[in-house]
Write a protein that holds these residues in place. Structure first.
Motif, PDB file in Angstrom:
ATOM      1  N   ILE A 104      -6.568  -7.764 -10.147  1.00  0.00           N
ATOM      2  CA  ILE A 104      -6.377  -7.512 -11.975  1.00  0.00           C
ATOM      3  C   ILE A 104      -7.180  -5.393 -11.349  1.00  0.00           C
ATOM      4  O   ILE A 104      -6.825  -5.631 -12.658  1.00  0.00           O
ATOM      5  CB  ILE A 104      -6.900  -8.552 -11.999  1.00  0.00           C
TER       6      ILE A 104
ATOM      7  N   TYR B  94      -4.680  -4.143 -14.471  1.00  0.00           N
ATOM      8  CA  TYR B  94      -5.341  -4.298 -15.757  1.00  0.00           C
ATOM      9  C   TYR B  94      -4.696  -2.946 -16.458  1.00  0.00           C
ATOM     10  O   TYR B  94      -4.726  -2.834 -17.508  1.00  0.00           O
ATOM     11  CB  TYR B  94      -6.890  -5.107 -15.393  1.00  0.00           C
TER      12      TYR B  94
ATOM     13  N   TYR C 281      -8.122 -13.157 -17.601  1.00  0.00           N
ATOM     14  CA  TYR C 281      -9.515 -12.506 -17.370  1.00  0.00           C
ATOM     15  C   TYR C 281      -9.922 -12.963 -18.334  1.00  0.00           C
ATOM     16  O   TYR C 281     -11.326 -12.898 -17.326  1.00  0.00           O
ATOM     17  CB  TYR C 281      -9.067 -10.547 -17.575  1.00  0.00           C
TER      18      TYR C 281
ATOM     19  N   ASN D  51     -13.057  -4.584  -8.200  1.00  0.00           N
ATOM     20  CA  ASN D  51     -11.642  -4.190  -9.267  1.00  0.00           C
ATOM     21  C   ASN D  51     -11.796  -2.734  -9.607  1.00  0.00           C
ATOM     22  O   ASN D  51     -11.605  -1.986  -9.928  1.00  0.00           O
ATOM     23  CB  ASN D  51     -12.047  -4.989 -10.317  1.00  0.00           C
TER      24      ASN D  51
ATOM     25  N   TYR E  91       1.099 -10.295 -11.725  1.00  0.00           N
ATOM     26  CA  TYR E  91       0.464 -11.275 -12.052  1.00  0.00           C
ATOM     27  C   TYR E  91       0.755 -13.038 -11.086  1.00  0.00           C
ATOM     28  O   TYR E  91       0.642 -13.694 -11.542  1.00  0.00           O
ATOM     29  CB  TYR E  91       0.489 -11.516 -13.740  1.00  0.00           C
TER      30      TYR E  91
ATOM     31  N   MET F 107      -1.526 -13.406  -8.895  1.00  0.00           N
ATOM     32  CA  MET F 107      -3.076 -13.899  -9.211  1.00  0.00           C
ATOM     33  C   MET F 107      -2.537 -15.200  -9.676  1.00  0.00           C
ATOM     34  O   MET F 107      -3.390 -16.079  -9.257  1.00  0.00           O
ATOM     35  CB  MET F 107      -3.094 -13.436 -10.264  1.00  0.00           C
TER      36      MET F 107
END
Length: 519
Positions: A341, A345, A443, A470, A499, A502
């Motif tokens: 992420i 992100y 998230y 991160n 994703y 994830m």
């Protein structure tokens, strides 16, 4: 309670009932707090028994006005972290026109370096010196340097002050969830996911400041750009800094935060644990039958550090995250999730103004006013992702936290792929809003899940490393964004692929906190 605690004491004293744990170390056959999430991963039985007493007392007190204050005041940390993260992307274009730097993504690297150092520093210090200090000072540090950044005379100085502001903010996400969780009754732990709505609120505030100042007080090109005709980005920084300063003052005036009971008990301060919980119960007119005698009946914990500020102490807290195979696997997968992420992100959110502007230009809507209006609309949508996630985590129909993360990741991936096929301005706004909404389902849940599955004594360290990883990927995202060119769909394809991974990782997480109490 007396009968229960005598039974717990008897269990601690029983040296005969043992079995082999899944990590090959000996563990007692009787588990403390069967409803506790980490009840099967016991190393220090006395500490585990005392944690059970604390959980029982917190559940007995229930949800109070004190918890509502914590929900808001800890939520401020979420808002500030997201606000500072996006500020540098908001002001970068205009600051570049004024300063004409050689490395255009320097502010992105600066903010992530600051947050990386902040996450590691505040994370380890949370387990060594306590949660309360960072809670009280981190926002103040952020506010001061955010205001000063608005007066920066050049690109390097701007990057330095943004880095220092981010250092303060870096402690927020490490501690906000930990502090709130360690006071929450077990039935209300879903509020930890809902608290991530403050993250979207911070994004919205950043977007509104940009919409208010940048269209009116910005230069058009590098050739004509001066300090006088390009003050919009400075106004954004000044206003944001004052806003954060107000929040920092509220933190220390609205509530006098006690050190969390679970930190205190890990440090062997049983008397303070009882005092803190009884004080909360008394001020909120709630029952609390916890007594010091109940702790003393259990005896001392296995380890109380005498030299807290040392590398050995850091190593102790790191080892505590791998005490069994199952907790070790959980730690690795959670950290890996934060790595993923951490790249996806910022590749989307940090470069979102570029995506909106470039695609808007393709449709003949290149106005700065329209770009920042769309940005604000997008950030409104991001608030409601964690709201939905909170209710999904509360319901067994969505398979708890892990199921919520899987759903959030997969739906976000679908919208990312759809965004690469945008052909109209309406689609541009619609799909970016859908992505922001769904992205924050994943998230927001990950933010809540992370402290829930770390042992309380090592929670700050686990959170700090997770968020530090991160931030490392955030630095890499600045490089990827520059090489891949954010005016093309390539970064979007990268986000979509991340994703997918994830969602797979979420399915492999060994602990499910739904219906269980945090350790």
């Amino acid at each position: 309670m007396d009968v229960e605690n005598r039974a717990v004491a008897a269990m601690v004293a029983d040296k005969n009932q043992q079995k082999k744990g899944d990590d090959g170390v000996e563990a007692r056959s009787i588990r403390f707090g069967e409803n506790d999430l980490l009840s099967g991963e016991i190393k220090d039985e006395v500490l585990a028994a005392k944690m059970t007493l604390i959980n029982n007392a917190i559940d007995e007190i229930g949800f109070t006005a004190y918890h509502w204050k914590l929900f808001c005041l800890n939520g401020f940390g979420y808002a500030v972290d997201s606000l500072l993260l996006l500020l540098q992307s908001i002001i970068a274009t205009q600051a570049k026109l004024e300063f004409q730097p050689s490395f255009s993504t320097g502010l992105t690297i600066a903010v992530y370096v600051g947050m990386l150092v902040g996450a590691i520093f505040w994370g380890f210090s949370a387990d060594i010196i306590g949660r309360r200090f960072a809670f009280n000072v981190s926002l103040f540090i952020s506010s001061v340097f955010t205001i000063v950044a608005g007066a920066s005379p050049n690109w390097v100085v701007l990057g330095l002050f943004i880095c220092l502001a981010a250092f303060g903010a870096g402690g927020n996400l490490v501690l906000d969830t930990a502090v709130f969780l360690e006071y929450l009754p077990s039935k209300e732990q879903w509020l930890l996911t809902l608290m991530a709505a403050w993250w979207g609120l911070g994004q919205l505030i950043a977007g509104l400041f940009a919409w208010a100042y940048l269209p009116r007080y910005s230069c058009a090109d590098a050739a004509s750009c001066t300090y006088k005709n390009n003050e919009g980005w400075r106004y954004v920084m000044y206003t944001s800094g004052v806003f954060v300063l107000i929040l920092s003052v509220l933190r220390v005036t609205v509530i006098r935060l006690h050190e969390t009971p679970k930190f205190l008990v890990a440090e062997g301060k049983d008397e303070q644990v009882v005092r803190v919980l009884q004080d909360i119960a008394e001020k909120n007119n709630r029952p609390c039958s916890l007594t010091l005698e109940q702790f003393q009946a259990l005896g001392p914990t296995a380890r109380v550090s005498k030299n807290r500020i040392s590398l050995a102490e850091v190593g102790f807290h790191l080892r505590g995250l791998f005490v069994t195979r199952k907790t070790g696997l959980s730690t690795v997968l959670v950290w890996f999730s934060w790595l993923l992420i951490g790249l996806a992100y910022p590749l989307y959110n940090v470069f979102l103004p570029t995506y909106l502007a470039s695609r808007g230009a393709d449709f003949g809507t290149s106005s700065a006013y329209i770009t920042w209006r769309n940005y604000a609309i997008n950030n409104v949508c991001s608030i409601f992702g964690p709201v939905l996630a909170g209710f999904m985590c509360r319901s067994k129909w969505f398979w708890g936290r892990r199921g919520t993360m899987i759903i959030g990741a997969m739906v976000t991936m679908i919208f990312f792929f759809c965004y690469t096929q945008v052909r109209t301005e309406s689609q541009n706004v619609g799909f970016t809003c859908a992505i922001s909404f769904c992205l924050n389902i994943y998230y927001g849940t990950l933010y809540a899940y992370t402290p829930e599955v770390f042992p309380s004594a090592h929670r700050g360290t686990g959170n700090g490393v997770a968020i530090g990883l991160n931030r490392i990927m955030g630095i890499i995202s600045a490089i990827v964004g520059k090489v891949a060119n954010t005016n093309t769909p390539v970064p979007i394809y990268i986000c979509a692929a991340l994703y997918i991974v994830m969602g797979i990782v979420a399915a492999g997480l060994p602990f499910e906190p739904y219906g269980r109490r945090s350790g």
